[in-house]
Design an enzyme around this catalytic site. Structure first.
Site, PDB file in Angstrom:
ATOM      1  N   ASP A 102       1.001  -1.209   0.037  1.00 62.25           N
ATOM      2  CA  ASP A 102      -0.064   0.123   0.091  1.00 62.25           C
ATOM      3  C   ASP A 102       1.091   1.139  -0.048  1.00 62.25           C
ATOM      4  O   ASP A 102       1.926   1.132   0.447  1.00 62.25           O
ATOM      5  CB  ASP A 102      -0.817   0.094   1.375  1.00 62.25           C
ATOM      6  CG  ASP A 102      -2.156   0.698   1.117  1.00 62.25           C
ATOM      7  OD1 ASP A 102      -3.385   0.152   0.749  1.00 62.25           O
ATOM      8  OD2 ASP A 102      -2.243   2.112   1.093  1.00 62.25           O
ATOM      9  N   ASP A 104       3.871   2.661  -4.381  1.00 62.77           N
ATOM     10  CA  ASP A 104       2.898   3.683  -5.150  1.00 62.77           C
ATOM     11  C   ASP A 104       2.808   2.745  -6.394  1.00 62.77           C
ATOM     12  O   ASP A 104       3.540   2.424  -7.074  1.00 62.77           O
ATOM     13  CB  ASP A 104       3.436   4.840  -5.304  1.00 62.77           C
ATOM     14  CG  ASP A 104       2.369   5.902  -6.451  1.00 62.77           C
ATOM     15  OD1 ASP A 104       1.500   5.167  -6.663  1.00 62.77           O
ATOM     16  OD2 ASP A 104       2.811   7.027  -6.269  1.00 62.77           O
ATOM     17  N   VAL A 105       1.515   2.199  -6.689  1.00 60.06           N
ATOM     18  CA  VAL A 105       1.494   1.330  -7.744  1.00 60.06           C
ATOM     19  C   VAL A 105       1.495   2.236  -9.125  1.00 60.06           C
ATOM     20  O   VAL A 105       1.628   1.590 -10.285  1.00 60.06           O
ATOM     21  CB  VAL A 105      -0.143   0.574  -7.684  1.00 60.06           C
ATOM     22  CG1 VAL A 105      -0.113  -0.479  -6.451  1.00 60.06           C
ATOM     23  CG2 VAL A 105      -1.229   1.372  -7.638  1.00 60.06           C
ATOM     24  N   TYR A 123     -13.633   7.578 -13.057  1.00 61.84           N
ATOM     25  CA  TYR A 123     -13.553   6.354 -12.372  1.00 61.84           C
ATOM     26  C   TYR A 123     -14.094   5.337 -13.331  1.00 61.84           C
ATOM     27  O   TYR A 123     -13.675   4.211 -13.394  1.00 61.84           O
ATOM     28  CB  TYR A 123     -14.285   6.477 -11.212  1.00 61.84           C
ATOM     29  CG  TYR A 123     -14.344   5.208 -10.094  1.00 61.84           C
ATOM     30  CD1 TYR A 123     -13.384   5.237  -9.273  1.00 61.84           C
ATOM     31  CD2 TYR A 123     -15.443   4.633 -10.085  1.00 61.84           C
ATOM     32  CE1 TYR A 123     -13.173   4.022  -8.524  1.00 61.84           C
ATOM     33  CE2 TYR A 123     -15.298   3.367  -8.975  1.00 61.84           C
ATOM     34  CZ  TYR A 123     -14.432   3.194  -8.452  1.00 61.84           C
ATOM     35  OH  TYR A 123     -14.238   2.162  -7.406  1.00 61.84           O
ATOM     36  N   LYS A 131     -12.401   1.947 -14.583  1.00 57.79           N
ATOM     37  CA  LYS A 131     -12.879   0.581 -14.259  1.00 57.79           C
ATOM     38  C   LYS A 131     -13.108  -0.259 -15.461  1.00 57.79           C
ATOM     39  O   LYS A 131     -12.995  -1.288 -15.687  1.00 57.79           O
ATOM     40  CB  LYS A 131     -13.928   0.845 -13.340  1.00 57.79           C
ATOM     41  CG  LYS A 131     -13.586   1.096 -11.895  1.00 57.79           C
ATOM     42  CD  LYS A 131     -12.420   0.260 -11.190  1.00 57.79           C
ATOM     43  CE  LYS A 131     -12.246   0.942  -9.912  1.00 57.79           C
ATOM     44  NZ  LYS A 131     -11.018   0.108  -9.218  1.00 57.79           N
ATOM     45  N   THR A 178     -16.506   2.368   2.694  1.00 58.78           N
ATOM     46  CA  THR A 178     -14.926   2.248   2.935  1.00 58.78           C
ATOM     47  C   THR A 178     -14.643   3.881   2.763  1.00 58.78           C
ATOM     48  O   THR A 178     -15.352   4.809   2.350  1.00 58.78           O
ATOM     49  CB  THR A 178     -14.402   1.506   1.849  1.00 58.78           C
ATOM     50  OG1 THR A 178     -14.357   2.404   0.694  1.00 58.78           O
ATOM     51  CG2 THR A 178     -14.507   0.139   1.766  1.00 58.78           C
TER      52      THR A 178
HETATM   53  N1  NAD Z   1     -16.005   0.931  -2.008  1.00 61.17           N
HETATM   54  C1  NAD Z   1     -16.580   0.888  -2.840  1.00 61.17           C
HETATM   55  O1  NAD Z   1     -17.878   0.980  -2.793  1.00 61.17           O
HETATM   56  C2  NAD Z   1     -16.091   0.196  -4.172  1.00 61.17           C
HETATM   57  C3  NAD Z   1     -16.769  -0.131  -5.169  1.00 61.17           C
HETATM   58  C4  NAD Z   1     -16.469  -0.942  -6.214  1.00 61.17           C
HETATM   59  C5  NAD Z   1     -15.103  -0.914  -6.641  1.00 61.17           C
HETATM   60  N2  NAD Z   1     -14.278  -0.505  -5.361  1.00 61.17           N
HETATM   61  C6  NAD Z   1     -12.840  -0.739  -5.505  1.00 61.17           C
HETATM   62  O2  NAD Z   1     -12.249  -1.376  -4.580  1.00 61.17           O
HETATM   63  C7  NAD Z   1     -10.717  -1.172  -4.404  1.00 61.17           C
HETATM   64  C8  NAD Z   1     -10.438  -0.832  -2.971  1.00 61.17           C
HETATM   65  O3  NAD Z   1     -11.383   0.384  -2.670  1.00 61.17           O
HETATM   66  P1  NAD Z   1     -11.946   0.364  -1.013  1.00 61.17           P
HETATM   67  O4  NAD Z   1     -13.122   1.052  -1.211  1.00 61.17           O
HETATM   68  O5  NAD Z   1     -11.418  -0.819  -0.199  1.00 61.17           O
HETATM   69  O6  NAD Z   1     -11.122   1.887  -0.866  1.00 61.17           O
HETATM   70  P2  NAD Z   1     -10.071   2.190   0.344  1.00 61.17           P
HETATM   71  O7  NAD Z   1      -9.941   3.785   0.467  1.00 61.17           O
HETATM   72  O8  NAD Z   1     -10.582   1.689   1.738  1.00 61.17           O
HETATM   73  O9  NAD Z   1      -8.952   1.375   0.256  1.00 61.17           O
HETATM   74  C9  NAD Z   1      -7.876   1.905  -0.928  1.00 61.17           C
HETATM   75  C10 NAD Z   1      -6.385   1.694  -0.398  1.00 61.17           C
HETATM   76  O10 NAD Z   1      -5.730   1.967  -1.824  1.00 61.17           O
HETATM   77  C11 NAD Z   1      -4.510   2.540  -1.392  1.00 61.17           C
HETATM   78  N3  NAD Z   1      -3.861   3.329  -2.481  1.00 61.17           N
HETATM   79  C12 NAD Z   1      -4.382   4.404  -3.090  1.00 61.17           C
HETATM   80  N4  NAD Z   1      -3.546   4.905  -3.997  1.00 61.17           N
HETATM   81  C13 NAD Z   1      -2.562   3.762  -4.005  1.00 61.17           C
HETATM   82  C14 NAD Z   1      -1.248   3.844  -4.735  1.00 61.17           C
HETATM   83  N5  NAD Z   1      -1.035   4.834  -5.623  1.00 61.17           N
HETATM   84  N6  NAD Z   1      -0.559   2.983  -4.552  1.00 61.17           N
HETATM   85  C15 NAD Z   1      -0.861   2.076  -3.590  1.00 61.17           C
HETATM   86  N7  NAD Z   1      -1.944   1.855  -3.053  1.00 61.17           N
HETATM   87  C16 NAD Z   1      -2.772   2.794  -3.010  1.00 61.17           C
HETATM   88  C17 NAD Z   1      -5.038   3.577  -0.306  1.00 61.17           C
HETATM   89  O11 NAD Z   1      -3.895   3.970   0.699  1.00 61.17           O
HETATM   90  C18 NAD Z   1      -5.843   2.616   0.787  1.00 61.17           C
HETATM   91  O12 NAD Z   1      -5.178   1.983   1.618  1.00 61.17           O
HETATM   92  C19 NAD Z   1     -10.621  -0.018  -5.323  1.00 61.17           C
HETATM   93  O13 NAD Z   1      -9.958  -0.393  -6.423  1.00 61.17           O
HETATM   94  C20 NAD Z   1     -11.996   0.728  -5.604  1.00 61.17           C
HETATM   95  O14 NAD Z   1     -11.902   1.298  -6.721  1.00 61.17           O
HETATM   96  C21 NAD Z   1     -14.658   0.026  -4.387  1.00 61.17           C
END
Ligand code: NAD
Length: 262
Positions: free
Chosen positions: A37, A60-61, A150, A154, A185
């Site tokens: 992360d 950082d990805v 977004y 996606k 989240t």
């Molecule tokens: N929460 C939702 O409703 C939802 C719905 C559909 C898809 N998603 C997807 O699920 C995945 C996880 O999201 P989440 O809801 O758990 O969010 P979150 O914010 O809880 O977690 C995201 C994590 O990604 C890390 N991150 C961000 N940018 C980064 C980078 N450049 N390099 C490394 N790490 C990085 C952050 O530090 C964080 O720990 C994401 O891809 C999001 O798009 C989430």
């Protein structure tokens, strides 16, 4: 029986939300887990909570050098990964005519380019084959006004997943994607609070938002041998929300944005 015993699993975005829940479940299922992360403090705290068979690395990805360094460190600790989950993500809200290029690039960089770089460098290190699971979104297929960057990123993840599945099948690596619906989240904070929450729930046949714990078992299925003949697919995990339209949240989100700026 534990489904990931003795397997090394790498999870990006593992310090929060869906990624953290997946890391926890995979650990319970016997995997040695690398938590990756950009939040260095958060990811070390999460790995410490898991205890043994957990390794934290901050990267950082979107930064190829930092990502490779972290993956190499993970291979030194637990050997070649057999499972990789790409959950790192960010979001933004802004109608196209007002969305700044910098903001567009930030979201596309993390959500799409970050997955490209992750798959590229994970696959090179998965010398014994395995499974890659990319976390896409309901919005890969369902357009949502105000979320152009977004949604586009996606949708790109879905197609990237299919091409990767074609290219990597012969090496014994399966590549699939998950499409979660709305899950509370930090990333989805504005959408999951009232008044927007009601509209989202009404547009979900199963009548509730998801939880990270609804998503993690689907990731486990795609990561484990139970899905050994599935590749190139996108699995919707959204309470059926894809059967309806995305609710119109634009006005409420704009109001919330104005309130935050004041
Ligand atoms: N929460 C939702 O409703 C939802 C719905 C559909 C898809 N998603 C997807 O699920 C995945 C996880 O999201 P989440 O809801 O758990 O969010 P979150 O914010 O809880 O977690 C995201 C994590 O990604 C890390 N991150 C961000 N940018 C980064 C980078 N450049 N390099 C490394 N790490 C990085 C952050 O530090 C964080 O720990 C994401 O891809 C999001 O798009 C989430």
């Amino acid at each position: 029986m534990n489904r990931l015993t003795d397997r090394h699993a790498v999870v990006t975005g593992a310090a929060s939300g869906i990624g953290w829940e997946i890391a926890r479940l995979f650990h319970t299922e016997g995997a040695a887990v690398t938590l990756l992360d950009s939040d260095a403090k958060g990811v070390h705290a999460c790995a410490a909570e898991l205890g043994e068979r957990a390794f934290a690395t901050s990267a950082d990805v979107t930064d190829e050098v930092s990502l490779e360094r972290s993956l190499d460190a993970a291979v030194r600790v637990f050997g070649p990964p057999r499972v990789c989950v790409n959950s790192a993500g960010v979001s933004t809200f802004g109608p196209i005519t007002r969305l700044g290029l910098r903001e567009w690039r930030r979201v596309v960089d993390v959500c799409l380019t970050g997955v490209f770089l992750s798959v590229k460098h994970q696959a090179r290190r998965m010398t014994g084959g395995g499974s890659i699971v990319n976390i896409a979104s309901l919005t890969a297929r369902q357009p949502a006004e105000g979320f152009a960057a977004y949604c586009a990123a996606k949708a790109g993840v879905e197609m990237l997943t299919k091409v990767a599945a074609m290219e990597l099948g012969a090496t014994g690596i399966r590549v699939n994607a998950l499409a979660p619906g709305l899950v509370p989240t930090p990333l989805s904070e504005t959408l999951t609070q009232p008044p927007l929450r009601g509209g989202i729930v009404a547009a979900t046949p199963l009548g509730r938002m998801g939880e990270p714990a609804d998503i993690a078992p689907a990731a486990l299925f795609l990561a484990s041998d139970e899905s050994s003949w599935i590749t190139g697919d996108l699995l919707m995990v959204d309470g059926g929300a894809h059967t309806r339209g995305y609710p119109d949240v634009t006005e409420s989100l704009q109001k919330a944005q104005r309130r935050r700026r004041r």
